[in-house]
Design an enzyme around this catalytic site. Sequence first.
Site, mmCIF file in Angstrom:
data_model
loop_
_atom_site.group_PDB
_atom_site.id
_atom_site.type_symbol
_atom_site.label_atom_id
_atom_site.label_comp_id
_atom_site.label_asym_id
_atom_site.label_seq_id
_atom_site.Cartn_x
_atom_site.Cartn_y
_atom_site.Cartn_z
ATOM 1 N N SER A 1 -3.696 10.563 3.763
ATOM 2 C CA SER A 1 -4.730 10.207 2.698
ATOM 3 C C SER A 1 -5.432 9.213 3.438
ATOM 4 C CB SER A 1 -4.220 8.667 2.678
ATOM 5 O OG SER A 1 -4.423 7.713 1.775
ATOM 6 N N HIS B 1 -5.257 14.776 0.895
ATOM 7 C CA HIS B 1 -5.007 13.669 0.007
ATOM 8 C C HIS B 1 -5.363 12.834 -0.320
ATOM 9 C CE1 HIS B 1 -1.506 12.022 -2.445
ATOM 10 N NE2 HIS B 1 -2.666 11.672 -2.072
ATOM 11 N N ASP C 1 -6.117 9.528 -3.112
ATOM 12 C CA ASP C 1 -6.139 8.307 -4.088
ATOM 13 C C ASP C 1 -7.173 8.032 -4.415
ATOM 14 O OD1 ASP C 1 -3.316 8.228 -3.232
ATOM 15 O OD2 ASP C 1 -4.097 7.579 -0.660
ATOM 16 N N MET D 1 -7.614 5.723 -7.249
ATOM 17 C CA MET D 1 -7.722 3.919 -8.138
ATOM 18 C C MET D 1 -8.779 3.829 -9.060
ATOM 19 S SD MET D 1 -5.409 2.771 -4.693
ATOM 20 C CE MET D 1 -4.890 3.925 -3.457
ATOM 21 N N HIS E 1 -4.985 12.423 -6.234
ATOM 22 C CA HIS E 1 -4.195 11.981 -6.746
ATOM 23 C C HIS E 1 -4.460 10.648 -7.780
ATOM 24 C CE1 HIS E 1 -0.141 8.716 -6.363
ATOM 25 N NE2 HIS E 1 -0.251 9.145 -7.400
ATOM 26 N N MET F 1 -4.891 7.596 -9.704
ATOM 27 C CA MET F 1 -3.575 6.818 -10.165
ATOM 28 C C MET F 1 -4.704 6.089 -10.973
ATOM 29 S SD MET F 1 -2.543 5.809 -6.834
ATOM 30 C CE MET F 1 -3.498 6.087 -5.589
ATOM 31 N N MET G 1 6.736 7.974 -6.186
ATOM 32 C CA MET G 1 6.201 6.960 -4.559
ATOM 33 C C MET G 1 7.133 6.149 -4.242
ATOM 34 S SD MET G 1 2.679 6.800 -5.239
ATOM 35 C CE MET G 1 1.952 6.029 -4.791
ATOM 36 N N GLY H 1 -0.428 0.802 3.665
ATOM 37 C CA GLY H 1 0.635 0.343 4.636
ATOM 38 C C GLY H 1 1.516 -0.556 3.658
ATOM 39 N N ASP I 1 5.248 10.213 -1.370
ATOM 40 C CA ASP I 1 3.954 8.936 -1.648
ATOM 41 C C ASP I 1 3.910 7.615 -0.678
ATOM 42 O OD1 ASP I 1 1.378 7.544 -0.807
ATOM 43 O OD2 ASP I 1 0.775 8.493 -2.591
ATOM 44 N N GLY I 2 4.256 7.218 0.351
ATOM 45 C CA GLY I 2 4.481 5.165 0.300
ATOM 46 C C GLY I 2 5.140 4.783 1.620
#
Length: 227
Positions: A12, A37, A39, A41, A70, A72, A141, A149, A177-178
């Site tokens: 990511s 990847h 992210d 947001m 992705h 979000m 997720m 983190g 993811d996570g």
Amino acid sequence: MSFDRQIRIAPSILSADFANFGAEIRAIEDQGADWVHVDVMDGHFVPNLTFGPPAVKAFRPHVRGFMDVHLMIAPVDPYIEAYAEAGADMITAHVEAGPHPHRTLQAIRATGKKAGIALNPGTPLEAVSCLLDLCDMVLVMTVNPGFGGQKFIHSQLDKIARLRAMVGDRPIHIQVDGGVDPTTAPLVAKAGADVLVAGSAVFKGGSVERPEVYGANIRTIREAAEG
């Protein structure tokens, strides 16, 4: 993209050096990243704000392989075409982002891109049971989305295993993811995941001046997942 269930590592870039994205993307691909990847947001669906379509378009020339975007964001449908035009290869939307996830997946597929659906930790697996025939990937997720983190939520391992059984022999990737690191990678792989998103665990200790650290981190995660 031919389908198989070999482990893929998708760093990511949320954990990359924001002032040097092009070099960071080239470095992780050179060091063995399978996918890149991204992210996205919106500060509304999740409590953070990251990359709009112009940023993703700027990343695209630096990504030689597969760019996994992705989303979000909510609402998501009005922005699908823009992210497709920006160069995403896979667009993943959240089942929680709107009332019509079936329509969302149809809209993604209409752009010619691969379509993914994501589940937050508190969302039951049954929310995607009627959507699988439109999916190229389901993302589980293993943290609450919005920040990198975070600590891995172990209760999601059962969800991954049940999803793997639900998917059966369909050509659908299972992404996690996570909190993915060398400790959790074998757990999610054993449960049935084949695409592992890792942010801080890949970028920790490295830089574009020391890309070999990224390579070592990626190899460690991959070897842990492959057992």
